[in-house]
Design an enzyme around this catalytic site. Structure first.
Site, PDB file in Angstrom:
ATOM      1  N   HIS A  58     -13.930  10.067 -15.339  1.00  0.00           N
ATOM      2  CA  HIS A  58     -13.033  10.303 -16.471  1.00  0.00           C
ATOM      3  C   HIS A  58     -13.642  11.405 -17.339  1.00  0.00           C
ATOM      4  O   HIS A  58     -14.727  11.236 -17.888  1.00  0.00           O
ATOM      5  CB  HIS A  58     -12.849   9.019 -17.289  1.00  0.00           C
ATOM      6  CG  HIS A  58     -12.167   7.917 -16.527  1.00  0.00           C
ATOM      7  ND1 HIS A  58     -10.797   7.810 -16.445  1.00  0.00           N
ATOM      8  CD2 HIS A  58     -12.668   6.900 -15.790  1.00  0.00           C
ATOM      9  CE1 HIS A  58     -10.482   6.749 -15.699  1.00  0.00           C
ATOM     10  NE2 HIS A  58     -11.606   6.176 -15.285  1.00  0.00           N
ATOM     11  N   LEU A  59     -12.926  12.543 -17.429  1.00  0.00           N
ATOM     12  CA  LEU A  59     -13.470  13.678 -18.188  1.00  0.00           C
ATOM     13  C   LEU A  59     -12.859  13.792 -19.587  1.00  0.00           C
ATOM     14  O   LEU A  59     -13.361  14.542 -20.420  1.00  0.00           O
ATOM     15  CB  LEU A  59     -13.264  14.982 -17.407  1.00  0.00           C
ATOM     16  CG  LEU A  59     -14.131  15.113 -16.142  1.00  0.00           C
ATOM     17  CD1 LEU A  59     -13.803  16.409 -15.393  1.00  0.00           C
ATOM     18  CD2 LEU A  59     -15.619  15.067 -16.475  1.00  0.00           C
ATOM     19  N   ASN A  90      -5.902   9.774 -16.466  1.00  0.00           N
ATOM     20  CA  ASN A  90      -5.508   9.101 -17.716  1.00  0.00           C
ATOM     21  C   ASN A  90      -5.995   9.853 -18.949  1.00  0.00           C
ATOM     22  O   ASN A  90      -6.672   9.310 -19.817  1.00  0.00           O
ATOM     23  CB  ASN A  90      -5.969   7.639 -17.740  1.00  0.00           C
ATOM     24  CG  ASN A  90      -7.482   7.475 -17.726  1.00  0.00           C
ATOM     25  OD1 ASN A  90      -8.213   8.371 -17.315  1.00  0.00           O
ATOM     26  ND2 ASN A  90      -7.956   6.322 -18.179  1.00  0.00           N
ATOM     27  N   ASP A 150      -5.147   5.117 -12.458  1.00  0.00           N
ATOM     28  CA  ASP A 150      -6.336   4.365 -12.863  1.00  0.00           C
ATOM     29  C   ASP A 150      -6.415   4.124 -14.366  1.00  0.00           C
ATOM     30  O   ASP A 150      -6.127   5.012 -15.162  1.00  0.00           O
ATOM     31  CB  ASP A 150      -7.619   5.061 -12.416  1.00  0.00           C
ATOM     32  CG  ASP A 150      -8.819   4.235 -12.818  1.00  0.00           C
ATOM     33  OD1 ASP A 150      -8.943   3.102 -12.357  1.00  0.00           O
ATOM     34  OD2 ASP A 150      -9.610   4.702 -13.661  1.00  0.00           O
ATOM     35  N   HIS A 177      -5.932   1.163  -8.886  1.00  0.00           N
ATOM     36  CA  HIS A 177      -6.688   0.301  -9.805  1.00  0.00           C
ATOM     37  C   HIS A 177      -6.071  -1.086  -9.636  1.00  0.00           C
ATOM     38  O   HIS A 177      -4.991  -1.351 -10.158  1.00  0.00           O
ATOM     39  CB  HIS A 177      -6.534   0.837 -11.236  1.00  0.00           C
ATOM     40  CG  HIS A 177      -7.021  -0.056 -12.318  1.00  0.00           C
ATOM     41  ND1 HIS A 177      -8.053   0.296 -13.161  1.00  0.00           N
ATOM     42  CD2 HIS A 177      -6.629  -1.290 -12.710  1.00  0.00           C
ATOM     43  CE1 HIS A 177      -8.269  -0.693 -14.023  1.00  0.00           C
ATOM     44  NE2 HIS A 177      -7.401  -1.668 -13.779  1.00  0.00           N
ATOM     45  N   HIS A 230     -13.018   0.920  -7.672  1.00  0.00           N
ATOM     46  CA  HIS A 230     -13.952  -0.068  -8.241  1.00  0.00           C
ATOM     47  C   HIS A 230     -13.746  -1.530  -7.803  1.00  0.00           C
ATOM     48  O   HIS A 230     -13.401  -2.389  -8.599  1.00  0.00           O
ATOM     49  CB  HIS A 230     -13.974   0.002  -9.773  1.00  0.00           C
ATOM     50  CG  HIS A 230     -12.648   0.202 -10.458  1.00  0.00           C
ATOM     51  ND1 HIS A 230     -11.538  -0.558 -10.211  1.00  0.00           N
ATOM     52  CD2 HIS A 230     -12.276   1.108 -11.393  1.00  0.00           C
ATOM     53  CE1 HIS A 230     -10.548  -0.142 -10.973  1.00  0.00           C
ATOM     54  NE2 HIS A 230     -10.968   0.869 -11.687  1.00  0.00           N
ATOM     55  N   ASN A 276     -13.666  -2.432 -17.125  1.00  0.00           N
ATOM     56  CA  ASN A 276     -12.521  -2.922 -16.373  1.00  0.00           C
ATOM     57  C   ASN A 276     -12.507  -2.316 -14.969  1.00  0.00           C
ATOM     58  O   ASN A 276     -12.422  -1.098 -14.850  1.00  0.00           O
ATOM     59  CB  ASN A 276     -11.229  -2.563 -17.105  1.00  0.00           C
ATOM     60  CG  ASN A 276     -10.039  -3.272 -16.505  1.00  0.00           C
ATOM     61  OD1 ASN A 276     -10.200  -4.266 -15.798  1.00  0.00           O
ATOM     62  ND2 ASN A 276      -8.854  -2.761 -16.774  1.00  0.00           N
ATOM     63  N   ASP A 303     -16.898   5.777 -11.822  1.00  0.00           N
ATOM     64  CA  ASP A 303     -16.002   5.358 -12.908  1.00  0.00           C
ATOM     65  C   ASP A 303     -16.611   5.731 -14.263  1.00  0.00           C
ATOM     66  O   ASP A 303     -16.496   4.974 -15.229  1.00  0.00           O
ATOM     67  CB  ASP A 303     -15.674   3.858 -12.839  1.00  0.00           C
ATOM     68  CG  ASP A 303     -14.458   3.484 -13.694  1.00  0.00           C
ATOM     69  OD1 ASP A 303     -13.834   4.392 -14.289  1.00  0.00           O
ATOM     70  OD2 ASP A 303     -14.144   2.287 -13.769  1.00  0.00           O
ATOM     71  N   HIS A 307     -16.698   6.950 -23.942  1.00  0.00           N
ATOM     72  CA  HIS A 307     -15.890   6.532 -25.093  1.00  0.00           C
ATOM     73  C   HIS A 307     -16.615   6.889 -26.387  1.00  0.00           C
ATOM     74  O   HIS A 307     -17.842   6.769 -26.472  1.00  0.00           O
ATOM     75  CB  HIS A 307     -15.648   5.017 -25.070  1.00  0.00           C
ATOM     76  CG  HIS A 307     -14.638   4.592 -24.048  1.00  0.00           C
ATOM     77  ND1 HIS A 307     -13.316   4.974 -24.096  1.00  0.00           N
ATOM     78  CD2 HIS A 307     -14.761   3.832 -22.938  1.00  0.00           C
ATOM     79  CE1 HIS A 307     -12.668   4.451 -23.052  1.00  0.00           C
ATOM     80  NE2 HIS A 307     -13.527   3.761 -22.335  1.00  0.00           N
TER      81      HIS A 307
HETATM   82  O1  DOR Z   1     -13.490   0.421 -17.653  1.00  0.00           O
HETATM   83  C1  DOR Z   1     -12.611   1.232 -17.400  1.00  0.00           C
HETATM   84  N1  DOR Z   1     -12.481   2.358 -18.119  1.00  0.00           N
HETATM   85  N2  DOR Z   1     -11.755   0.985 -16.404  1.00  0.00           N
HETATM   86  C2  DOR Z   1     -10.684   1.749 -16.175  1.00  0.00           C
HETATM   87  O2  DOR Z   1      -9.955   1.460 -15.266  1.00  0.00           O
HETATM   88  C3  DOR Z   1     -10.389   2.900 -17.035  1.00  0.00           C
HETATM   89  C4  DOR Z   1     -11.607   3.402 -17.689  1.00  0.00           C
HETATM   90  C5  DOR Z   1     -11.327   4.332 -18.833  1.00  0.00           C
HETATM   91  O3  DOR Z   1     -10.501   5.221 -18.712  1.00  0.00           O
HETATM   92  O4  DOR Z   1     -12.007   4.205 -19.865  1.00  0.00           O
HETATM   93 ZN    ZN Z   2      -9.890   1.714 -13.025  1.00  0.00          ZN
END
Ligand code: DOR
Ligand code: ZN
Length: 425
Positions: A58-59, A90, A150, A177, A230, A276, A303, A307
């Protein structure tokens, strides 16, 4: 273009040799190579691997550049030994059009630290209602081949079927997912003994296993490729084992954190451990490790989920799920698998490159091969300091842990992105 002579390096665990890198490719291997114009890197005791390939990153760009950008995530990836990452859809806006996937792809090229291969969304806005423009994304400059919602499950079986049918035409793959949303409403952690004790709503293993079971049947019916993101439970491993035995075209990934950490971490109520799918039990961890060694699980994918502080350093219930992964994945793999270099190359480079269709990646360093490789010091141990990570975010679950292995150098098409353990740009 500078030439590099890497001396005394063990290629994927083999006997020490020299590697000459010139004009973007491995120009030669063997003992006592000489090249007057080359910069020499003494790699005695070090191991060269094909550059790592992450199928699940996730970038956060566009939309949450405070948490990560294509550039900062690319730098984290290079420092982790990666030469290619697949960027999840996402973002905000969601990568559900040719325009957005081309934007991410272009930003990746501009950063120039790893190859950034965008993943396209399966459904418009990840809403699970209408198929996104899969064909337009596939035909775009980004040449998307992997599609995923995802963060969300493609829960509607009819949409999932249509998505599988659609991508079959260009040998695309749907990365699911797997989370039956009706079974995880309000879930905060793995459903089990620990969740009962803590009084937190549980995310039952069956919510993952039921979707994987359904989707392998759909993939079998359609004759299309399914990839399971995952995988986190022992039961999922059994569903995958049976599907593979029947010849279903399914591949699966496991994250470093699901290979190492258990749901007992939630006892701290530290949201850095909220993810998740959630951390599971020690029995699940053991089953995932065995499945990875055996090949029922094909690859390790990070994954990597950066954040911002306000989304992570808050009450558990309000915290976003997700953990950093790019800068620590190889260390966790070494810790979990030991110095089984061929297995590590297989699970972290060759097979993910094949699943993603990334030509030029996942190839062992050999004459004529594009010089996408990483050099690891297996004897080094390092203490993970969140403040020292290249990611814009700090949510690593390994803070202050001592982990084995260190990335000394990474090369992307013959150009170093990391030297002496430091990013070159
Ligand atoms: O823990 C997670 N974070 N699971 C996901 O499926 C999405 C990801 C996120 O985008 O932060
Ligand atoms: Zn996921």
């Amino acid at each position: 273009m500078t030439a590099y002579l890497i001396t005394g390096v063990s290629v994927v665990g083999g006997e020490p040799t020299d590697l000459l890198i010139r004009d973007g490719v491995v120009a030669g291997t063997g003992h006592g190579l000489a090249a007057d114009d080359a910069t020499v890197i003494d790699a005695t005791g070090l191991v060269a691997l094909p550059g790592l390939v992450d199928l699940h990153t996730h970038l956060r760009e566009p939309g949450r550049e405070d948490a990560e950008t294509v550039e900062s995530g690319s730098r984290a990836a290079a420092l982790g030994g990666y030469t290619a990452v697949c960027a999840m859809a996402n973002t905000s806006p969601v990568a559900d059009t040719a325009g957005v996937v081309e934007q991410v792809w272009r930003l990746g090229r501009e950063a120039g630290l790893v190859d950034v291969q965008p993943i396209g969304a399966v459904t418009v806005g990840l809403a699970g209602e209408r198929l996104a423009e899969l064909g337009a994304m596939a035909d775009s400059a980004a040449r998307v081949r992997i599609f995923s919602d995802d963060g969300h499950c493609v829960a509607d079986p009819r949409l999932m079927r249509r998505a599988l049918e659609y991508v079959k035409a260009f040998d695309g793959v749907i990365a699911q997912h797997a989370e039956e949303p009706r079974l995880t409403e309000g879930a905060q952690m793995h459903e089990g003994e620990v969740s009962t004790r803590l009084g937190l709503t549980g995310w039952p293993a069956v919510a993952e296993e039921a979707i994987i079971a359904r989707d392998v049947l759909l993939a079998e019916h359609v004759g299309s490729r399914l990839h399971v993101c995952h995988v986190s439970t022992a039961g999922s491993v059994e569903v995958l084992r049976q599907a593979k035995a029947r010849g279903v075209r399914v591949t699966a990934e496991v994250t470093p954190h699901h290979l190492l950490l258990t749901d007992e971490r939630a006892e701290s109520y530290d949201p850095v451990f909220k993810v998740n799918p959630p951390l599971r039990t020690a029995a699940d961890v053991a089953a995932l490790r065995a499945a990875l060694a055996e090949g029922v699980i094909d690859i390790i994918a990070t994954d990597h989920a950066p954040h911002a502080v306000e989304d992570k350093e808050c009450e558990w219930a309000y915290a976003r799920p997700g953990m950093l992964g790019l800068e620590t994945a190889l260390s966790i793999a070494l810790d979990v698998l030991g110095p089984r270099w061929d297995l590590i190359a297989e699970r972290m480079s060759r097979v993910p490159a094949r699943i993603a269709g990334l030509a030029g990646h996942g190839l062992d360093p050999a004459p004529g091969v594009p010089a996408n490789l990483t050099v690891v010091d297996p004897a080094a141990r390092r203490v993970i300091e969140p403040a020292e990570l290249a990611s814009r975010s700090r949510n690593t679950p390994y803070a202050r842990m001592t982990l084995p292995g260190r990335i000394v150098a990474t090369f992307l098409r013959g150009e170093p992105t990391v030297l002496d353990g430091k990013a070159v740009k």
